[in-house]
Design an enzyme around this catalytic site. Structure first.
Site, mmCIF file in Angstrom:
data_model
loop_
_atom_site.group_PDB
_atom_site.id
_atom_site.type_symbol
_atom_site.label_atom_id
_atom_site.label_comp_id
_atom_site.label_asym_id
_atom_site.label_seq_id
_atom_site.Cartn_x
_atom_site.Cartn_y
_atom_site.Cartn_z
ATOM 1 N N LYS A 58 79.053 21.526 75.632
ATOM 2 C CA LYS A 58 79.677 22.358 76.678
ATOM 3 C C LYS A 58 80.782 21.577 77.379
ATOM 4 C CE LYS A 58 78.334 25.272 80.657
ATOM 5 N NZ LYS A 58 77.209 25.700 81.520
ATOM 6 N N SER A 133 76.517 30.660 82.006
ATOM 7 C CA SER A 133 77.847 30.158 81.724
ATOM 8 C C SER A 133 77.959 29.423 80.375
ATOM 9 C CB SER A 133 78.300 29.203 82.838
ATOM 10 O OG SER A 133 77.457 28.085 82.916
ATOM 11 N N SER A 157 72.061 29.349 83.176
ATOM 12 C CA SER A 157 73.190 29.259 82.245
ATOM 13 C C SER A 157 72.876 28.761 80.849
ATOM 14 C CB SER A 157 74.277 28.372 82.833
ATOM 15 O OG SER A 157 75.087 29.140 83.669
HETATM 16 N N1 GLN Z 1 75.231 32.805 86.587
HETATM 17 C C1 GLN Z 1 74.832 31.894 87.611
HETATM 18 C C2 GLN Z 1 76.023 31.552 88.477
HETATM 19 O O1 GLN Z 1 77.024 32.139 88.292
HETATM 20 C C3 GLN Z 1 74.226 30.662 87.009
HETATM 21 C C4 GLN Z 1 75.245 29.755 86.467
HETATM 22 C C5 GLN Z 1 74.676 28.477 85.916
HETATM 23 O O2 GLN Z 1 73.481 28.342 85.659
HETATM 24 N N2 GLN Z 1 75.545 27.497 85.784
HETATM 25 O O3 GLN Z 1 75.969 30.734 89.332
#
Ligand code: GLN
Length: 452
Positions: A58, A133, A157
């Site tokens: 990532k 994400s 995410s």
């Molecule tokens: N979707 C969640 C957010 O927007 C979690 C994102 C994540 O785990 N990095 O914060």
């Protein structure tokens, strides 16, 4: 087969498939090819189980000399001068980093639509999101571009994209994996974890990246077990808790039904289950968005146009440079979070928002502690629905936030959780979430493998 051939094949697959999936932001071709040639010299008896295998990383995990952008314009052209601890560990295990994977900008989002560069597609249906994400980390594995990837999970995410793409994704216990070299979003919630096609691969990769690190004071000095040794298939007598809040309002009928089916399978293997309650779950989303945005507003202050990546041009003075760089460099979602976080931390609002959210976080953690004192694992769906269509909810941040309602409380508590494939709705995969006690990823893997 030589490692050089394996590596070349991985790049061939990326070339063939990535035009459709659009998972990769940068490829590591030259360095990976050189690494592969070196690895081919290592005698067979010195090679571990993941030796020579390709992996995608990532883009919020720093890689020496390989552009790392967090899918943000503000880091365009940023070439880190060191490798994250996890990247060093991959290399030590003989794994070959193929490239960097797209994401929502600074890991803020649930669909990959917040990337400043491109929207990764779900390989099961190219008009759908891969989740986020770490959407591209899941999509690249699901599409067969790479068999392994690393993601990061602050509120879901790793798990939500794993569910949307029909692969296996683990968020380890907070402290299990070093965050050194992970660009911080919300430091008290972030963890790096593995995304793979099956549970055994996942266990092997987690073992590879785990362990205390002098470079991360929040990494935990606990023994790293041989997780794969837990995959015995034996779950007789296992006690499962099923929170009623995980099957309640907002959770789709298919997601609910697939969990009930999975429970039947686990029962047939000798496990028992009971319904429990996590009464503070309804506050998790609000608590998460206050705390994660507060931490983000502080962590992202380092992107000022002086130190890394992009710098605005034609500015009058230093203050102007900061303002213009951040105005042009950050996307809308990141700005939204910085504003929310700065507000929550301000003198007049701190007690009502930030401090209150910290107190509620403790209550949420205590809910999990209580249940996990009596049960081995907690089981529910990973997400309320399967992957939605690209563009469907992008204009509606609150609906987007609600997607993570089942994964967020786990980060607030700090416990580990996995998502594994569990049925379909409209031809799109659904995920089963298995949550365990602190540093007991082994039990999670044992259950996941028995079900798989
Ligand atoms: N979707 C969640 C957010 O927007 C979690 C994102 C994540 O785990 N990095 O914060």
């Amino acid at each position: 087969v030589s490692i050089a051939d394996l590596t070349k094949e991985a790049f061939d697959r990326v070339e063939k498939l990535d035009g459709d999936v659009e998972a990769f932001l940068a490829l590591n071709k030259e360095k990976a090819t050189a690494t592969a040639a070196e690895l081919d010299q290592v005698p067979f008896e010195e090679r571990g189980p993941l030796f020579g295998l390709p992996i995608g990383v990532k883009d919020n995990i720093v890689t020496e000399g390989l552009e790392t952008t967090c899918a943000s314009k503000i880091l365009e052209g940023f070439n880190p001068i060191y490798d994250a601890t996890v990247v060093k560990k991959l290399r030590a295990a003989g794994m070959v980093t193929i490239g960097k994977l797209n994401m929502d900008e600074f890991a803020m989002g649930s669909s990959n639509e917040n990337s400043a560069y491109k929207t990764t597609k779900n390989p099961w249906s190219l008009d759908r999101v891969p989740g986020g994400s770490s959407g591209a980390s899941a999509a690249a594995v699901a599409a067969g571009e790479v068999p392994f990837s690393l993601g990061s999970d602050t509120g879901g995410s790793i798990r939500q994209p794993a569910a949307y793409c029909g692969v296996v994704g683990m968020k380890p216990t907070y402290g299990r994996v070093s965050r050194s070299g992970l660009v911080a979003f919300a430091s008290s919630l972030d963890q790096i974890g593995p995304i793979t096609r099956n549970v055994e691969d996942n266990a092997l990769l987690l073992e590879t990246i785990s362990g205390v690190d002098p470079m991360d004071s929040t990494s935990a000095n606990v023994e790293v077990p041989n997780f794969a040794a837990a995959l015995t298939g034996d779950i007789k007598g296992l006690r499962i808790a099923v929170p009623k809040e995980y099957l309640g309002e907002g959770v789709g009928e298919a997601a609910r039904a697939s969990v009930m089916e999975a429970l039947k399978v686990l029962e047939s293997l000798g496990a028992t289950w009971e319904e429990v309650s996590l009464p503070h779950s309804k506050y998790a989303l609000a608590t998460y968005y206050i705390l994660s945005s507060s931490e983000a507003s502080s962590n992202l202050s380092r992107f000022d146009g002086i130190r890394y990546g992009f710098r605005a041009e034609n500015v009058e003075n230093l203050m102007d440079l900061y303002k213009e760089t951040r105005a042009q460099g950050f996307g809308n979602e990141v700005k939204r979070r910085i504003m929310l976080g700065t507000y929550s931390l301000s003198a007049g609002t701190y007690d009502a928002y930030y401090k209150k959210a910290q107190q509620v976080r403790t209550l949420i953690k205590e809910d999990y502690d209580k249940v996990l004192a009596d049960y081995d694992v907690i089981i529910g769906p990973t997400a309320p629905t399967p992957a939605f269509k690209i563009g469907e909810i992008v204009e509606d941040p609150l609906t987007m936030y609600a997607n993570d309602i089942l994964t967020i409380p786990i980060n607030l508590a700090g416990v580990p959780a996995i998502s594994i494939p569990c049925g379909f709705e409209d031809g799109m995969p659904l995920g089963l979430q298995i949550i365990g006690n602190y540093f007991d990823e082994s039990t999670i893997y044992r259950v996941a493998h028995a079900y798989e």
